[in-house]
Design an enzyme around this catalytic site. Structure first.
Site, PDB file in Angstrom:
ATOM      1  CD  GLN A  68      -3.484  -4.377   6.606  1.00  0.00           C
ATOM      2  OE1 GLN A  68      -3.643  -3.329   5.980  1.00  0.00           O
ATOM      3  NE2 GLN A  68      -3.846  -5.540   6.120  1.00  0.00           N
TER       4      GLN A  68
ATOM      5  CE  LYS B 191      -3.756  -2.450   2.259  1.00  0.00           C
ATOM      6  NZ  LYS B 191      -4.490  -2.816   3.469  1.00  0.00           N
TER       7      LYS B 191
ATOM      8  CG  ASP C  64      -9.549   0.034   5.171  1.00  0.00           C
ATOM      9  OD1 ASP C  64      -9.346  -0.519   4.088  1.00  0.00           O
ATOM     10  OD2 ASP C  64      -8.832  -0.109   6.178  1.00  0.00           O
TER      11      ASP C  64
HETATM   12  N1  GUN Z   1      -6.807  -6.683   6.460  1.00  0.00           N
HETATM   13  C1  GUN Z   1      -7.095  -7.445   5.388  1.00  0.00           C
HETATM   14  N2  GUN Z   1      -7.653  -6.695   4.413  1.00  0.00           N
HETATM   15  C2  GUN Z   1      -7.705  -5.431   4.886  1.00  0.00           C
HETATM   16  C3  GUN Z   1      -8.160  -4.205   4.331  1.00  0.00           C
HETATM   17  O1  GUN Z   1      -8.661  -4.109   3.202  1.00  0.00           O
HETATM   18  N3  GUN Z   1      -8.037  -3.116   5.146  1.00  0.00           N
HETATM   19  C4  GUN Z   1      -7.507  -3.193   6.402  1.00  0.00           C
HETATM   20  N4  GUN Z   1      -7.461  -2.079   7.121  1.00  0.00           N
HETATM   21  N5  GUN Z   1      -7.083  -4.313   6.935  1.00  0.00           N
HETATM   22  C5  GUN Z   1      -7.168  -5.426   6.177  1.00  0.00           C
END
Ligand code: GUN
Length: 310
Positions: free
Chosen positions: A109, A65, A133
């Protein structure tokens, strides 16, 4: 005279591969133009990515990311916090990020590995206008109502991928296997909306579903988001269906240097024999998720600019 054996010249057509990497690149190229426009107007889109703990898979996701932010010219605010982080410490950080006008998107995350941290509480603390998100209950509620909002990146990426390849969900029976808050539930909500990218008939299956194969076999579009390696096999799908594999599972593989390989929730070889189109793992849904995160961040920065101009 012996008859010459006729060569088998029958073409064997495999399924269309839904290349998330390629489509993700297309989306990123579109975003770069928007980012330049924002910069010309004095706004540099900014995304804060917070990682608590050292879950190996999360570290890879977070690093991807951040790298994509750099690639596109989005300012990346990186916070790598130790497992010993307390809920109060994380709350303080979220409040700071909410108040920082240079941060247009905030992502914590999941899973959060800190000391007894209530994940729901943290998500609810994120300013909904920065919740790129799409996890905040306000954004989820707005999605349910069909209002403008941030949509969770994996479901948004799946719909975008289907549409860009010409597989519009309208009128189709979409079967989603998995009812998670991140994928299954928001994807079902998105697909039933009365809109050009929705209008599907949706069935959500889960661990208590009876006769799972009967249902998956009736799918025009099948989405596997179960978290179990190669769970969906060729016997469970209809000839000509479109298959989207959300799973990313590490399975042991001594022949690899790393000792493992990545497989999806779909048994690719057997399903590919019947499917019209299928996403690969890796290179299918994963890159789309990141592209949609960037898209949401740019959307947030654009909204910020509009609010400043008022
Ligand atoms: N953990 C697995 N997928 C995601 C996501 O799309 N966003 C976040 N914040 N955590 C994750």
């Amino acid at each position: 005279m012996k008859k010459a054996k006729r060569k088998n010249t029958k073409a064997t057509h495999g399924p269309k591969i839904l290349d998330g990497k390629k489509i993700g690149e297309e989306i990123k190229a579109e975003l770069k133009v928007k980012i330049e426009e924002l910069k010309e107007k004095g706004v540099v889109p900014g995304l804060a990515v917070v990682l608590v703990g050292d879950n190996p898979a999360s570290k890879v996701y977070v690093s991807n990311k951040r790298k994509t932010c750099e690639e596109l010219g989005i300012r990346s605010f990186a916070y790598d916090l130790p497992k010993t982080t307390t809920e109060d410490e994380l709350i303080t950080l979220i409040k700071e990020l909410n108040a920082n006008p240079e941060v247009h998107g905030i992502l914590v995350q999941s899973p959060i590995e800190g000391r007894d941290i209530d994940e729901d509480k943290i998500i609810e603390l994120i300013e909904p206008n920065k919740d790129v998100d799409g996890f905040h209950p306000i954004n989820k509620g707005r999605l349910l109502n069909g209002q403008d909002c941030f949509v969770a990146c994996t479901p948004a990426g799946i719909v975008e991928l289907l549409i860009r390849y010409g597989y519009r969900p309208e009128g189709k029976h979409v079967v989603i296997v998995g009812r998670s808050n991140i994928v299954g539930k928001p994807l079902a909500t998105l697909l039933v909306q009365k809109s050009e990218w929705g209008n599907a008939t949706v069935t959500v299956c889960h661990t208590r579903t009876r006769n799972l194969s009967t249902i998956t076999k009736s799918a025009d579009i099948l989405v596997a988001a179960i978290g179990q390696p190669e769970f969906i096999t060729g016997r469970m799908v209809k000839e000509g269906c479109v298959v989207v594999d959300v799973g990313v599972n590490r399975v042991e593989d001594p022949s690899r240097k790393s000792g493992y390989r990545l497989v999806g929730d779909v048994h690719f070889d057997s399903v590919a024999k019947k499917a019209r189109a299928i996403t690969p793992v890796p290179g299918g849904v994963g890159p789309m998720t990141i592209a949609m995160l960037m898209k949401n961040t740019v959307k947030s920065a654009e909204k910020y600019l509009l609010s400043r101009e008022k």
